[in-house]
Motif scaffolding. Structure first.
Motif, mmCIF file in Angstrom:
data_model
loop_
_atom_site.group_PDB
_atom_site.id
_atom_site.type_symbol
_atom_site.label_atom_id
_atom_site.label_comp_id
_atom_site.label_asym_id
_atom_site.label_seq_id
_atom_site.Cartn_x
_atom_site.Cartn_y
_atom_site.Cartn_z
ATOM 1 N N ASN A 1 -10.151 -2.992 6.845
ATOM 2 C CA ASN A 1 -9.786 -3.173 5.189
ATOM 3 C C ASN A 1 -10.936 -3.865 4.806
ATOM 4 N N ARG B 1 -3.369 11.833 5.907
ATOM 5 C CA ARG B 1 -4.761 11.417 6.231
ATOM 6 C C ARG B 1 -4.943 9.988 6.562
ATOM 7 N N MET B 2 -4.178 9.062 5.738
ATOM 8 C CA MET B 2 -4.349 7.526 6.159
ATOM 9 C C MET B 2 -3.687 7.548 7.633
ATOM 10 N N ILE C 1 -2.208 12.516 1.246
ATOM 11 C CA ILE C 1 -3.054 11.398 1.555
ATOM 12 C C ILE C 1 -2.448 10.658 2.495
ATOM 13 N N VAL D 1 -10.460 8.089 2.896
ATOM 14 C CA VAL D 1 -9.882 8.493 1.585
ATOM 15 C C VAL D 1 -10.256 7.733 0.698
ATOM 16 N N ASP E 1 -7.030 7.360 -4.259
ATOM 17 C CA ASP E 1 -5.806 8.300 -3.513
ATOM 18 C C ASP E 1 -4.878 7.246 -3.324
ATOM 19 N N TYR E 2 -5.047 5.916 -3.369
ATOM 20 C CA TYR E 2 -3.639 5.009 -2.979
ATOM 21 C C TYR E 2 -3.901 3.811 -3.708
ATOM 22 N N LYS F 1 -8.940 0.556 1.907
ATOM 23 C CA LYS F 1 -8.551 1.049 3.181
ATOM 24 C C LYS F 1 -9.579 1.882 3.931
ATOM 25 N N ALA G 1 0.451 5.508 -0.850
ATOM 26 C CA ALA G 1 -0.521 7.053 -1.217
ATOM 27 C C ALA G 1 -0.086 7.515 -2.295
ATOM 28 N N ARG H 1 0.803 -1.140 -0.078
ATOM 29 C CA ARG H 1 0.052 0.108 0.027
ATOM 30 C C ARG H 1 0.904 1.117 0.063
ATOM 31 N N ASN I 1 -6.166 7.804 10.190
ATOM 32 C CA ASN I 1 -7.059 6.974 10.176
ATOM 33 C C ASN I 1 -8.393 7.661 9.709
#
Length: 160
Positions: free
Chosen positions: A152, A106-107, A103, A113, A117-118, A147, A98, A96, A110
């Motif tokens: 997940n 932000r991930m 982004i 998004v 974005d990823y 995500k 971003a 994974r 948590n």
């Protein structure tokens, strides 16, 4: 228009696993200089045309390695229980990352998004008992993951 390669793999949607994660722990920095984490498979569901059941709670988890460049290298292992009671071991490896630093931040917090974005893809393997789920131990799969906060959702496709 170019014809498809005669050996290009075909794939078919098999099932989706929605998994709730809990107990996040960090090793920062690890002896390797990267960041190691552990997060446990608290619960989850398996739904689809080829398999239905649940994630056996606390039967394993993910032990990802976060590289300095932000790429997360997954190594998840846990148990599934099919609706007929069969227990299936699963190992999931994947990546994974971003598409921007904003982004990624932000991930890390948590926050939700967008799927574009990823990049989050996995290649699972299964150890299923002989019988109706044995096909899972005889095929390759590719998973495309979503995500979502504290969870997940991974959509699995069997390569035919």
């Amino acid at each position: 228009m170019t014809a498809p390669h005669p050996f290009a793999p075909r794939q078919e949607y098999a099932f989706t696993i929605s998994i709730e994660l809990a107990g996040l722990r960090w090793v920062r920095p690890s002896a390797r200089g990267d960041t190691r984490a552990a997060v446990y498979a608290a619960s989850g569901t398996v739904e689809g045309p080829r398999l239905n059941g649940r994630v056996i709670p606390m039967s394993g988890g993910d032990f990802p390695l976060q590289r300095p460049n932000g790429v997360i290298d997954f190594d998840a292992r846990y148990l599934l229980e099919a609706d007929d009671g069969a227990v299936i071991y699963m190992q999931n490896r994947g990546y994974r990352w971003a598409r921007s630093a904003e982004i990624a931040e932000r991930m890390a917090r948590n926050e939700p998004v967008g799927a574009d974005d990823y990049y989050m893809r996995v290649a699972p393997s299964f150890d299923a008992p002989a019988g109706p789920h044995e096909w899972m131990s005889q095929h390759l799969f590719v998973g495309v993951a979503e995500k979502i906060p504290n969870a997940n959702r991974i959509h699995y496709f069997v390569v035919l």
